[in-house]
Design an enzyme around this catalytic site. Sequence first.
Site, PDB file in Angstrom:
ATOM      1  CB  CYS A 196      -2.297  -3.717   5.523  1.00 22.96           C
ATOM      2  SG  CYS A 196      -1.417  -2.812   6.776  1.00 22.96           S
ATOM      3  CD  GLU A 197      -5.563   3.056   6.592  1.00 21.57           C
ATOM      4  OE1 GLU A 197      -6.266   3.317   5.599  1.00 21.57           O
ATOM      5  OE2 GLU A 197      -5.755   3.563   7.703  1.00 21.57           O
ATOM      6  CG  HIS A 198      -1.507   0.641   9.499  1.00 22.64           C
ATOM      7  ND1 HIS A 198      -2.376  -0.137  10.218  1.00 22.64           N
ATOM      8  CD2 HIS A 198      -1.994   1.913   9.564  1.00 22.64           C
ATOM      9  CE1 HIS A 198      -3.344   0.627  10.703  1.00 22.64           C
ATOM     10  NE2 HIS A 198      -3.145   1.861  10.319  1.00 22.64           N
ATOM     11  CG  HIS A 199       2.712  -2.878   7.419  1.00 26.58           C
ATOM     12  ND1 HIS A 199       1.690  -3.047   8.331  1.00 26.58           N
ATOM     13  CD2 HIS A 199       3.854  -2.713   8.130  1.00 26.58           C
ATOM     14  CE1 HIS A 199       2.200  -2.988   9.555  1.00 26.58           C
ATOM     15  NE2 HIS A 199       3.499  -2.783   9.459  1.00 26.58           N
ATOM     16  CD  GLN A 210     -10.147  -8.255   9.172  1.00 24.17           C
ATOM     17  OE1 GLN A 210      -8.945  -8.529   9.181  1.00 24.17           O
ATOM     18  NE2 GLN A 210     -11.074  -9.104   9.566  1.00 24.17           N
ATOM     19  CG  HIS A 251      -4.141  -8.659   8.440  1.00 27.31           C
ATOM     20  ND1 HIS A 251      -4.399  -7.309   8.330  1.00 27.31           N
ATOM     21  CD2 HIS A 251      -5.332  -9.245   8.744  1.00 27.31           C
ATOM     22  CE1 HIS A 251      -5.687  -7.086   8.576  1.00 27.31           C
ATOM     23  NE2 HIS A 251      -6.275  -8.239   8.826  1.00 27.31           N
ATOM     24  CB  CYS A 298       1.505  -6.331   7.578  1.00 27.89           C
ATOM     25  SG  CYS A 298      -0.144  -6.170   8.246  1.00 27.89           S
TER      26      CYS A 298
HETATM   27 ZN   LIG Z   1      -0.221  -3.904   8.131  1.00 28.93          ZN
END
Ligand SMILES: [Zn+2]
Length: 237
Positions: free
Chosen positions: A127-130, A168, A196, A198
């Site tokens: 995941c590019e956010h976490h 995703q 996920h 995250c």
């Molecule tokens: Zn994430």
Amino acid sequence: MKQKETLSTTPLKQEHIDLSSLLIEEMGDEHKASSVETPLRADAFDKTDEEKIAAIAPHFKAIMEILGMDLRDDSLKGTPLRVAKMYVKELFQGLNPANMPSMTLFENKFQYNEMLVEKNINFYTNCEHHFVPFFGKAHVAYISSGKVIGLSKLNRLVEYFSKRPQVQERLTMQIGKALQTVLQTQDVAVMMDAKHLCVSSRGVKDDSSNTITSFFGGKFQEEKRKMEFLKYIDINE
Ligand SMILES: [Zn+2]
């Protein structure tokens, strides 16, 4: 019967696919992912892999030190370099279009004009956010326009786009659009079903939810084809 090879590479290596208009159409312009293209700077590949590894390691070391870890410990001292290598050579090697798998096409000699479904392709991405993993199954289908592709290439394409920091929705679109380009047809469907970390290991700590995303191009937008595809993959299995 050996199939005759007609193409050895595709124009996809340059990644000149305009994906942005389609994204807005399919997902609504209020969606968080800004583009189907992975946001990359123009100088993304000026450094070699080795230069990137050497540059990342001290930064990761700094993060560990700020967290208070003692990097003199035998168990920890190799971690910064290990993580840097893993990022560049494994987890994120799909950022570089030079690592795009070659997509060999064959002529559809058997005149098989029905849908071909490759289901339960395992994928692992981050995941590019976490920067924590999300993973699951990808299901891919197409209807041949006269060309067919080796089945393992479908797996490799999923793997290539998975080896990037991802969301995703974008991953699903990138695979779908790339297959349309490679197979020279709009008639492509992709469905991804993922867990996920995250979501399950932090934040709301929901361990039971899955996220499902889909891409339906060309004939797969017809209800009948869509239902046929969904019946084949039967994701409740
Ligand atoms: Zn994430």
